[in-house]
Scaffold this motif. Structure first.
Motif, PDB file in Angstrom:
ATOM      1  N   PHE A 191       8.729   4.479   9.459  1.00  0.00           N
ATOM      2  CA  PHE A 191       8.471   5.381   8.341  1.00  0.00           C
ATOM      3  C   PHE A 191       9.679   5.479   7.426  1.00  0.00           C
ATOM      4  N   ALA A 192      10.881   5.421   8.000  1.00  0.00           N
ATOM      5  CA  ALA A 192      12.091   5.490   7.177  1.00  0.00           C
ATOM      6  C   ALA A 192      12.200   4.280   6.259  1.00  0.00           C
ATOM      7  N   ALA A 193      11.684   3.122   6.711  1.00  0.00           N
ATOM      8  CA  ALA A 193      11.739   1.895   5.899  1.00  0.00           C
ATOM      9  C   ALA A 193      10.650   1.862   4.832  1.00  0.00           C
ATOM     10  N   HIS A 194       9.597   2.695   4.973  1.00  0.00           N
ATOM     11  CA  HIS A 194       8.517   2.798   3.986  1.00  0.00           C
ATOM     12  C   HIS A 194       7.887   1.439   3.648  1.00  0.00           C
ATOM     13  N   GLY A 195       7.764   0.584   4.672  1.00  0.00           N
ATOM     14  CA  GLY A 195       7.097  -0.696   4.471  1.00  0.00           C
ATOM     15  C   GLY A 195       7.979  -1.808   3.942  1.00  0.00           C
ATOM     16  N   ARG A 196       9.247  -1.506   3.648  1.00  0.00           N
ATOM     17  CA  ARG A 196      10.112  -2.551   3.085  1.00  0.00           C
ATOM     18  C   ARG A 196      10.364  -3.689   4.070  1.00  0.00           C
ATOM     19  N   ASP A 197      10.263  -3.413   5.378  1.00  0.00           N
ATOM     20  CA  ASP A 197      10.458  -4.456   6.378  1.00  0.00           C
ATOM     21  C   ASP A 197       9.142  -5.104   6.796  1.00  0.00           C
ATOM     22  N   GLY A 198       8.052  -4.730   6.128  1.00  0.00           N
ATOM     23  CA  GLY A 198       6.757  -5.361   6.376  1.00  0.00           C
ATOM     24  C   GLY A 198       5.986  -4.807   7.555  1.00  0.00           C
ATOM     25  N   ARG A 199       6.525  -3.804   8.240  1.00  0.00           N
ATOM     26  CA  ARG A 199       5.848  -3.311   9.439  1.00  0.00           C
ATOM     27  C   ARG A 199       4.839  -2.201   9.154  1.00  0.00           C
ATOM     28  N   MET A 200       5.030  -1.462   8.067  1.00  0.00           N
ATOM     29  CA  MET A 200       4.197  -0.292   7.836  1.00  0.00           C
ATOM     30  C   MET A 200       3.453  -0.371   6.514  1.00  0.00           C
ATOM     31  N   GLU A 201       2.252   0.170   6.504  1.00  0.00           N
ATOM     32  CA  GLU A 201       1.438   0.264   5.287  1.00  0.00           C
ATOM     33  C   GLU A 201       0.814   1.647   5.237  1.00  0.00           C
ATOM     34  N   ARG A 202       0.947   2.326   4.096  1.00  0.00           N
ATOM     35  CA  ARG A 202       0.348   3.650   3.909  1.00  0.00           C
ATOM     36  C   ARG A 202      -0.368   3.661   2.569  1.00  0.00           C
ATOM     37  N   ALA A 203      -1.620   4.116   2.557  1.00  0.00           N
ATOM     38  CA  ALA A 203      -2.370   4.171   1.309  1.00  0.00           C
ATOM     39  C   ALA A 203      -3.235   5.426   1.289  1.00  0.00           C
ATOM     40  N   TYR A 204      -3.381   5.972   0.080  1.00  0.00           N
ATOM     41  CA  TYR A 204      -4.099   7.226  -0.118  1.00  0.00           C
ATOM     42  C   TYR A 204      -5.159   7.042  -1.195  1.00  0.00           C
ATOM     43  N   LEU A 205      -6.207   7.843  -1.132  1.00  0.00           N
ATOM     44  CA  LEU A 205      -7.195   7.942  -2.193  1.00  0.00           C
ATOM     45  C   LEU A 205      -7.081   9.326  -2.815  1.00  0.00           C
ATOM     46  N   ALA A 206      -7.067   9.360  -4.144  1.00  0.00           N
ATOM     47  CA  ALA A 206      -6.946  10.628  -4.863  1.00  0.00           C
ATOM     48  C   ALA A 206      -7.955  10.671  -5.993  1.00  0.00           C
ATOM     49  N   VAL A 207      -8.537  11.839  -6.213  1.00  0.00           N
ATOM     50  CA  VAL A 207      -9.369  12.068  -7.398  1.00  0.00           C
ATOM     51  C   VAL A 207      -8.495  12.820  -8.399  1.00  0.00           C
ATOM     52  N   VAL A 208      -8.272  12.205  -9.563  1.00  0.00           N
ATOM     53  CA  VAL A 208      -7.367  12.788 -10.552  1.00  0.00           C
ATOM     54  C   VAL A 208      -8.123  13.082 -11.840  1.00  0.00           C
ATOM     55  N   TRP A 209      -7.594  14.005 -12.615  1.00  0.00           N
ATOM     56  CA  TRP A 209      -8.189  14.336 -13.897  1.00  0.00           C
ATOM     57  C   TRP A 209      -7.918  13.232 -14.914  1.00  0.00           C
ATOM     58  N   GLY A 210      -8.953  12.912 -15.703  1.00  0.00           N
ATOM     59  CA  GLY A 210      -8.788  12.007 -16.825  1.00  0.00           C
ATOM     60  C   GLY A 210      -8.915  10.533 -16.472  1.00  0.00           C
ATOM     61  N   THR A 211      -8.738   9.704 -17.492  1.00  0.00           N
ATOM     62  CA  THR A 211      -8.801   8.249 -17.355  1.00  0.00           C
ATOM     63  C   THR A 211      -7.412   7.672 -17.548  1.00  0.00           C
TER      64      THR A 211
END
Length: 327
Positions: free
Chosen positions: A161-181
């Motif tokens: 988690f500290a590397a935030h995927g920079r070393d290729g081991r971790m992937e995190r993705a979110y879905l968000a509903v946001v206002w506007g286009t």
């Protein structure tokens, strides 16, 4: 446990020797603490100095006490478990569930639920029988979370988690509903975050030179335009700052639907949308869901990937916004 000092081990510090021989089962800091508290002996003589050098032929013993009872109470709270083994557990956290006990939320949290669910399968984090929280989701954010059950898993996952995927081991993705286009189908928000000047509990985009400024990068891709009023957006993190997605999207003028902290100025907009506005009011939280989490298994090295579908409340919100665009 008894460990014999071989010729090639001679001269090593006692804490280093034990930690190496245990192959990562206990962290070096944990071994140091046990030695200092009198749990180690050399040739049956108690040793409390971690820096003591070991000699060939010596017999080293380390007594690892049973993990202490956890302070939070175990509670029978239903959990959606996506995966579990001896090292870790992956859950699909519902919106409204606080992750960790804190003032105002000492009970009814994910930690309380895990203490009940995992029971004796928790081998202990730094000597305490408790789940190892290596990342968090806000109370009103739903989605996939991984929690460590052992010291080994806790250290490995924390590093990933500290590397935030920079070393290729971790992937995190979110879905968000946001206002506007959003103006572009894909984009990168690279803006440092710090404490808000108006409210110390909030975060905001701040100048790079400010002492509390922290590098923050969010990548987004528009998944679907929900009419002219809103968009479904996938976000990935290159950094993991508090409220990062919520602050970044608000910063570019597209706050999360239902976010009363970073999108309160859109509350009046929702009230003007008739039935859609009523759907937003009923939704009652920020529209953010951690739908994908990938990491390297701490013990096996296997690539693990977990996904969670949009929860019912977010799916119904999207459907209401779609209907409004078709009317």
């Amino acid at each position: 446990m008894a460990l014999r000092v071989e010729p090639e081990d001679a001269g090593a510090r006692l804490d280093q020797f034990i930690a190496a021989k245990l192959g990562g089962q206990l962290s070096r800091s944990r071994v140091q603490s046990l030695i200092e508290r009198g749990h180690a002996s050399v040739d049956d003589v108690s040793v409390a100095e971690p820096k003591r050098r070991v000699r060939s032929g010596e017999s080293v013993r380390l007594a690892v006490p049973m993990p202490e009872a956890p302070e939070p109470a175990a509670e029978d709270i239903p959990l959606t478990v996506l995966f579990e083994d001896a090292e870790l557990i992956v859950v699909d956290k519902p919106a409204g569930l606080v992750v960790h006990p804190a003032p105002g939320n000492w009970t009814g949290t994910l930690v309380n639920a895990l203490l009940h669910h995992c029971g004796d399968s928790l081998s202990g984090i730094n000597g305490v029988r408790r789940p190892g929280i290596v990342h968090r989701l806000d109370k009103d954010t739903s989605g996939v979370m991984v929690v460590a059950k052992t010291d080994l898993a806790h250290r490995s996952l924390a590093e990933q988690f500290a590397a935030h995927g920079r070393d290729g081991r971790m992937e995190r993705a979110y879905l968000a509903v946001v206002w506007g286009t959003l103006p572009r189908p894909v984009g990168v928000i690279d803006a440092p975050l710090g404490r808000s000047n108006s409210d110390r509990t909030k975060r905001s985009v701040v100048p790079e030179g400010r002492p509390d400024a922290r590098h923050a990068v969010t990548r987004y891709e528009v998944v679907e335009r929900l009419g002219e009023q809103a968009s479904l957006v996938a976000c990935t993190l290159e950094t993991g700052r508090t409220h990062q997605i919520r602050v970044h999207l608000s910063h570019i003028g597209h706050p999360l639907v239902g976010d009363d902290v970073y999108g309160a100025h859109f509350r009046s907009k929702a009230r003007k949308l008739g039935l859609v506005g009523e759907a937003v009011e009923r939704f009652g939280r920020q529209a953010l869901h951690a739908f994908r989490l990938g990491f390297e298994h701490p013990a096996t090295g296997e690539t693990m990937l977990f996904e969670s579908e949009l929860p019912d409340d977010m799916r119904e919100l999207c459907e209401a916004l779609r209907r409004s665009s078709a009317e």
